[in-house]
Design an enzyme around this catalytic site. Structure first.
Site: not given
Lengths: 320, 325
Positions: B62, B131
């Site tokens: 990321e 999540h």
């Protein structure tokens, strides 16, 4: 290889300029109220920035870090606008927004100085990606310290750069200390360049106090990057004469160690090499020193005489 | 007007902007491939249409993905990068918060960063708190980021197109449950301006300010209350930064009552900012104390009954509205 005379003299000029620029800063930052914020210097390790950038072309881009002065001056930064920015003046290259730690000069291919340790490599990946995407001739060079190689972002960036064969050179300016930590206190490897093997890219160790070695190594890596063969990690072994910042009393750096490295001064080394090869007369060397001194003194005068920004200018360059 | 899901509408926006402008490229984990090459999802088919030069499936990195966007944007490209789930924003946040958001300012206005970070968000699919964790208030708290969180398919398309054309960094939160929700979407050039809220249901008695998936909850509550003669006005912020303060104030001055509704947790949530704007500038219009309806201050739990407990529902909103009438 034999380095051309002009290139040798250019490197000597920028070594002397970087040294004098920072010697001036060392003195100025001790005067109360003169220069705001931190003062972080690359004194003693100038050959890395000078040798690397001297091997670049105008279309090449550098992404630098908090020890940026030699990188930026060699890339072509006007000492006046750098000094004014360091003073926090409106005439500085970033209108007083960046200070010494975030100097940004996109007009000379130095768009980002990041002081977040390890932040440079992902941004360099993006810059190099753009060069590849548009099939441009330029490449990107990213300077990091040895401490930055402990950040995850460094590893993510090297992996992606290698995977996509990006035209980028990662330069680890290993000055032996990450903050107050010696290298053996933050990693068990001796050569940071060894990390390159994990990403299947060449890792090269070079004497970082020898601008000529840095220059020739940089030329090879640049050719590789420009030919589409991908990135290189170059570790330049050098030493930080000053503390992490100028407020650091350097209690953790043995005096003998500092003295030993001072004897390997990169500026003196280049001067001796240039003289030994008969590339400059004693008279012309004096003239070069005088030119450097004039540039530094003019920069200081410009910064001193420039106005501070008006407080409301803090609200300029805002969009959200 | 064609009916599209939000996933299809976002796909149309990406396709149109990539066709229009060769400097637009996509990057992210699994972008356009594998499970994401599903016709209901935003990047479906784009790899086939535009090829691997412009649709980049990245390693699981990321920080590198976000840094790629920052560096490429400085060079004049228009990156649209994807963060697979909202909690992974933390892994990309140095690049977004310290760099995308700050570098234009630090350069004294010399450089611009025309990038979009698409972040898949929202609870409701049972994956739990690593999540599902809506962090739009974090993004809104960072000067230098525009923050968008659409609720309808049409707004999603129009706002994503505007975000891609914007010269500054935009964080674009997409609720994954809405990917499958259909709505009318204008074909072709449909641009929604960044920074404009939208009255989705005009009403007289109380203002509900909301965004993203909670718009549906607001409608459900409004329909229920309409049967009792209570007329709810629903204002969809669509953009959190820049915030359309004028639209919030106009609505509250009309109705005199305010409930702010969001899925994110309560403390430090964006409802607090909306409330403060109203207290500072329209206090005299309020006929009753304002209320917040939000997720509780807990991580999003995984088990279905626990997750349902977490997500604000119409019943809670109806109760809050009744409490101030």
């Amino acid at each position: 290889m034999t380095i051309p005379k002009d290139k040798m003299l250019e490197m000597l000029h920028f070594l002397m300029l970087s040294r004098r620029f920072e010697e001036a800063l060392t003195d100025l930052c001790r005067i109360e109220g003169k220069i705001p914020g931190m003062m972080i210097l690359c004194t003693g390790q100038e050959a890395v920035g000078v040798g690397m950038v001297a091997a670049l072309r105008p279309e090449d881009v550098i992404i630098t870090n908090h020890r940026s002065h030699a990188h930026l001056l060699t890339k072509g930064a006007d000492p006046k606008v750098l000094m004014a920015e360091i003073y926090g003046k409106r005439t500085g290259c970033n209108k007083g927004k960046s200070g010494t730690l975030h100097l940004a000069l996109p007009e000379i291919g130095a768009p980002c100085t990041s002081t977040v340790v390890g932040a440079g490599p992902p941004i360099a990946v993006g810059r190099a990606f753009a060069q590849q995407y548009r099939n441009e001739p330029g490449i990107t060079v990213c300077f990091v310290g040895d401490g930055a190689t402990g950040e995850g972002s460094f590893h993510e960036a090297l992996n992606l750069a290698s995977l996509w064969r990006l035209p980028v050179i990662f330069v680890c300016e290993n000055n032996r200390y990450a903050g107050a930590q010696r290298q053996e206190e933050h990693t068990r490897i001796e050569n940071i360049a060894d990390r390159a093997a994990g990403y299947r890219m060449p890792g090269v160790v070079v004497d970082g106090n020898d601008a000529m070695s840095v220059y020739t190594t940089a030329l090879d890596a640049r050719a590789r990057a420009a030919a589409g063969e991908g990135p290189t990690l170059i570790e330049c072994k050098t030493y930080r004469w000053r503390g992490h910042g100028e407020s650091d009393p350097q209690l953790y750096q043995p005096k003998e160690e500092i003295a030993a490295w001072r004897a390997l001064c990169p500026v003196a080394r280049m001067r001796d090499a240039v003289r030994a090869r008969g590339l400059i007369s004693a008279e012309d060397l004096k003239a070069m020193e005088a030119r450097v001194e004039t540039l530094v003194q003019e920069a200081i005068r410009f910064a001193e005489e420039s106005p501070y920004p008006e407080p409301h200018e803090a609200l300029e360059d805002v969009y959200a | 007007m064609p009916q599209l899901t939000m996933g299809q509408a976002l796909n149309q926006a990406l396709k149109e902007e990539m066709t229009r402008d060769d400097t637009v490229f996509l990057a992210g984990e699994g972008v356009g491939v594998s499970i994401h090459d599903n016709p209901m999802l935003p990047t479906a088919g784009l790899l086939k249409d535009f090829g691997p030069r412009r649709v980049r499936d990245t390693p699981v990195s990321e920080a590198a993905i976000a840094g790629l966007a920052v560096g490429a944007a400085e060079a004049g490209l228009k990156p649209v990068v994807e963060i697979m789930f909202n909690p992974f924003f933390t892994l990309a946040s140095d690049m977004i918060v310290n760099h995308a958001a700050k570098l234009r300012y630090l350069s004294g206005g010399k450089s611009t960063f025309p990038l979009v970070v698409r972040i898949k968000s929202g609870a409701g699919f049972g994956a739990g708190c690593q999540h599902s964790h809506n962090l739009e208030a974090w993004a809104a708290h960072c000067p230098g980021l525009k923050v968008i969180m659409p609720a309808t398919a049409a707004d999603a398309k129009g706002l994503l197109k505007s975000a891609i054309r914007d010269p500054n960094p935009v964080v674009f939160f997409e609720d994954m449950m809405l990917y499958f929700a259909p709505g009318p979407v204008p074909e072709g050039e449909h641009l929604v301006p960044i920074g404009q809220a939208d009255v989705k249901r005009p009403g007289r008695d109380v203002t509900v300010v909301t965004w993203s998936r909670m718009l549906g909850v607001a409608f459900k509550a409004a329909e229920q209350l309409a049967g009792e003669g209570i007329d709810v006005e629903i204002l969809d912020l669509r953009t959190l930064v820049p915030l359309d303060r004028a639209a919030i104030l106009a609505s509250v001055r009309k109705t005199g009552r305010l409930v702010v509704l969001h899925e994110a947790t309560r403390t430090g949530g964006f409802a607090g900012e909306v409330a403060a704007v109203v207290m500072e500038q329209a206090f005299e219009s309020l006929k009753a104390p304002l209320r917040r309806v939000t997720g509780p201050d807990i991580p999003v739990p995984a088990s279905p009954p626990l997750e349902r407990f977490y997500i604000p529902d119409a019943e809670q909103l109806v109760k809050a509205i009744r409490g101030i009438l």
